[in-house]
Design a protein around this motif. Sequence first.
Motif, PDB file in Angstrom:
ATOM      1  N   SER A  16       0.898  -1.199  -0.065  1.00 38.68           N
ATOM      2  CA  SER A  16       0.082   0.016  -0.060  1.00 38.68           C
ATOM      3  C   SER A  16       0.501   1.021  -0.398  1.00 38.68           C
ATOM      4  CB  SER A  16      -0.958   0.169   0.714  1.00 38.68           C
ATOM      5  OG  SER A  16      -1.809  -0.970   1.523  1.00 38.68           O
ATOM      6  N   ALA A  17       2.065   1.422   0.243  1.00 41.41           N
ATOM      7  CA  ALA A  17       3.033   2.638   0.774  1.00 41.41           C
ATOM      8  C   ALA A  17       3.802   2.865  -0.549  1.00 41.41           C
ATOM      9  CB  ALA A  17       4.198   1.715   1.858  1.00 41.41           C
ATOM     10  N   TYR A  18       3.427   1.424  -1.468  1.00 39.63           N
ATOM     11  CA  TYR A  18       4.231   1.995  -2.511  1.00 39.63           C
ATOM     12  C   TYR A  18       2.786   1.973  -3.197  1.00 39.63           C
ATOM     13  CZ  TYR A  18       8.569   0.873  -0.469  1.00 39.63           C
ATOM     14  OH  TYR A  18       9.918   1.840   0.460  1.00 39.63           O
ATOM     15  N   ALA A  19       2.078   1.823  -3.634  1.00 44.34           N
ATOM     16  CA  ALA A  19       0.717   1.544  -4.503  1.00 44.34           C
ATOM     17  C   ALA A  19       0.217   2.657  -4.881  1.00 44.34           C
ATOM     18  CB  ALA A  19       0.886   0.088  -4.366  1.00 44.34           C
ATOM     19  N   THR A  20       0.399   4.047  -4.448  1.00 44.80           N
ATOM     20  CA  THR A  20       0.252   4.838  -4.287  1.00 44.80           C
ATOM     21  C   THR A  20      -0.286   5.336  -5.877  1.00 44.80           C
ATOM     22  OG1 THR A  20       1.752   6.209  -4.409  1.00 44.80           O
ATOM     23  CG2 THR A  20       0.201   5.962  -2.326  1.00 44.80           C
ATOM     24  N   GLY A  21      -1.313   6.154  -5.967  1.00 43.47           N
ATOM     25  CA  GLY A  21      -1.623   6.965  -7.351  1.00 43.47           C
ATOM     26  C   GLY A  21      -1.500   7.739  -7.795  1.00 43.47           C
ATOM     27  N   ILE A  22      -1.699   8.569  -9.392  1.00 43.89           N
ATOM     28  CA  ILE A  22      -1.134  10.136  -9.472  1.00 43.89           C
ATOM     29  C   ILE A  22      -2.215  10.387 -10.454  1.00 43.89           C
ATOM     30  CG2 ILE A  22      -0.012   8.695 -11.445  1.00 43.89           C
ATOM     31  CD1 ILE A  22       2.217  10.347 -11.182  1.00 43.89           C
ATOM     32  N   ASP A  23      -2.479  11.638  -9.890  1.00 45.55           N
ATOM     33  CA  ASP A  23      -3.231  12.310 -11.068  1.00 45.55           C
ATOM     34  C   ASP A  23      -2.927  13.832 -11.307  1.00 45.55           C
ATOM     35  OD1 ASP A  23      -5.034  13.636 -12.347  1.00 45.55           O
ATOM     36  OD2 ASP A  23      -7.413  12.929 -11.054  1.00 45.55           O
ATOM     37  N   THR A  24      -1.866  14.306 -11.899  1.00 53.16           N
ATOM     38  CA  THR A  24      -1.453  15.426 -12.007  1.00 53.16           C
ATOM     39  C   THR A  24      -1.162  16.131 -13.034  1.00 53.16           C
ATOM     40  OG1 THR A  24       0.319  17.118 -11.083  1.00 53.16           O
ATOM     41  CG2 THR A  24       0.369  14.546 -11.911  1.00 53.16           C
ATOM     42  N   SER A  25      -1.419  17.267 -13.078  1.00 53.90           N
ATOM     43  CA  SER A  25      -0.972  18.086 -14.646  1.00 53.90           C
ATOM     44  C   SER A  25       0.099  18.875 -14.115  1.00 53.90           C
ATOM     45  CB  SER A  25      -2.262  18.903 -15.016  1.00 53.90           C
ATOM     46  OG  SER A  25      -2.442  19.704 -13.997  1.00 53.90           O
ATOM     47  N   MET A  26       0.873  18.856 -15.124  1.00 53.32           N
ATOM     48  CA  MET A  26       2.351  20.321 -15.316  1.00 53.32           C
ATOM     49  C   MET A  26       2.697  20.190 -16.656  1.00 53.32           C
ATOM     50  SD  MET A  26       5.208  16.983 -15.094  1.00 53.32           S
ATOM     51  CE  MET A  26       4.605  15.345 -14.170  1.00 53.32           C
ATOM     52  N   TYR A  27       2.975  21.506 -16.751  1.00 56.35           N
ATOM     53  CA  TYR A  27       3.873  22.452 -17.809  1.00 56.35           C
ATOM     54  C   TYR A  27       6.099  21.802 -17.423  1.00 56.35           C
ATOM     55  CZ  TYR A  27      -0.220  24.426 -18.802  1.00 56.35           C
ATOM     56  OH  TYR A  27      -1.402  25.131 -19.575  1.00 56.35           O
ATOM     57  N   VAL A  28       6.040  21.138 -18.865  1.00 52.15           N
ATOM     58  CA  VAL A  28       7.304  21.041 -18.929  1.00 52.15           C
ATOM     59  C   VAL A  28       8.081  22.283 -20.238  1.00 52.15           C
ATOM     60  CG1 VAL A  28       9.006  19.074 -18.930  1.00 52.15           C
ATOM     61  CG2 VAL A  28       6.793  18.744 -18.118  1.00 52.15           C
ATOM     62  N   SER A  29       9.826  22.758 -20.034  1.00 51.20           N
ATOM     63  CA  SER A  29      10.212  22.874 -21.001  1.00 51.20           C
ATOM     64  C   SER A  29      10.342  22.209 -21.915  1.00 51.20           C
ATOM     65  CB  SER A  29      10.760  23.371 -20.488  1.00 51.20           C
ATOM     66  OG  SER A  29      11.532  24.478 -21.768  1.00 51.20           O
ATOM     67  N   VAL A  30       9.972  21.735 -23.111  1.00 56.47           N
ATOM     68  CA  VAL A  30      10.384  21.189 -24.440  1.00 56.47           C
ATOM     69  C   VAL A  30      10.336  21.643 -25.772  1.00 56.47           C
ATOM     70  CG1 VAL A  30       9.542  18.562 -24.724  1.00 56.47           C
ATOM     71  CG2 VAL A  30       9.163  19.479 -22.906  1.00 56.47           C
ATOM     72  N   GLY A  31      11.704  21.502 -26.050  1.00 51.04           N
ATOM     73  CA  GLY A  31      11.566  22.057 -27.082  1.00 51.04           C
ATOM     74  C   GLY A  31      12.240  24.099 -26.987  1.00 51.04           C
ATOM     75  N   GLY A  32      11.728  24.201 -25.981  1.00 46.72           N
ATOM     76  CA  GLY A  32      11.993  26.086 -26.096  1.00 46.72           C
ATOM     77  C   GLY A  32      10.695  26.607 -25.771  1.00 46.72           C
ATOM     78  N   ILE A  33       9.866  26.170 -25.207  1.00 46.25           N
ATOM     79  CA  ILE A  33       8.297  25.676 -25.210  1.00 46.25           C
ATOM     80  C   ILE A  33       7.565  24.786 -23.662  1.00 46.25           C
ATOM     81  CG2 ILE A  33       7.970  27.144 -27.201  1.00 46.25           C
ATOM     82  CD1 ILE A  33       5.927  24.824 -27.695  1.00 46.25           C
ATOM     83  N   GLU A  34       6.963  25.529 -23.059  1.00 41.69           N
ATOM     84  CA  GLU A  34       6.059  24.857 -21.415  1.00 41.69           C
ATOM     85  C   GLU A  34       5.066  24.704 -22.509  1.00 41.69           C
ATOM     86  OE1 GLU A  34       5.449  27.823 -18.830  1.00 41.69           O
ATOM     87  OE2 GLU A  34       7.217  27.428 -17.499  1.00 41.69           O
TER      88      GLU A  34
END
Length: 166
Positions: A16-34
């Motif tokens: 249970s400690a390692y099987a946590t879910g993920i639900d997120t959004s993010m901007y990442v710098s790719v190709g010089g733009i976010e």
Amino acid sequence: MRQLFLLLCATFTLHSAYATGIDTSMYVSVGGIEQFFQVEGADATKPILLYLHGGPGQATSPKEYEILHKLSQNYVLVYWAQRNAGQTLERNKDTSTVSLAVMQQDAEEVLLFLLDYFERKEVTLVAYSWGYFLALGLISKYPSSIKSYVAISPNIHSLKSQKIAL
């Protein structure tokens, strides 16, 4: 019997400690733009699935999302809003930098980012239409980083397809 019970409890707690879910959004710098990413999965330790949407400039539709969302039980599902699509376009209004070469470079940066961010050695690719071109570039350049590949309605010959459709 008590020892077996304690062992089962410890095993369940560790899982249970390692099987946590993920639900997120993010901007990442790719190709010089976010560029925008939506990441979701019931278990963050599951394999990564990168969805390469159609386009160029066509973000994931609500119907596609509805279908793909079901995969988040077995994968960490990554939706990437490519250059000139969806939230990436909203954040970056300049549309002059789109070409197949630029988009393929973006896809490479995305793949390398995901491998590093999630500390993985490989991802599964699901590519719809235009995403097929990006997937082929990734497969040819990084074959050991692609666990599997699924093509949905691959865009094989755009001009001929458009003429048939008209």
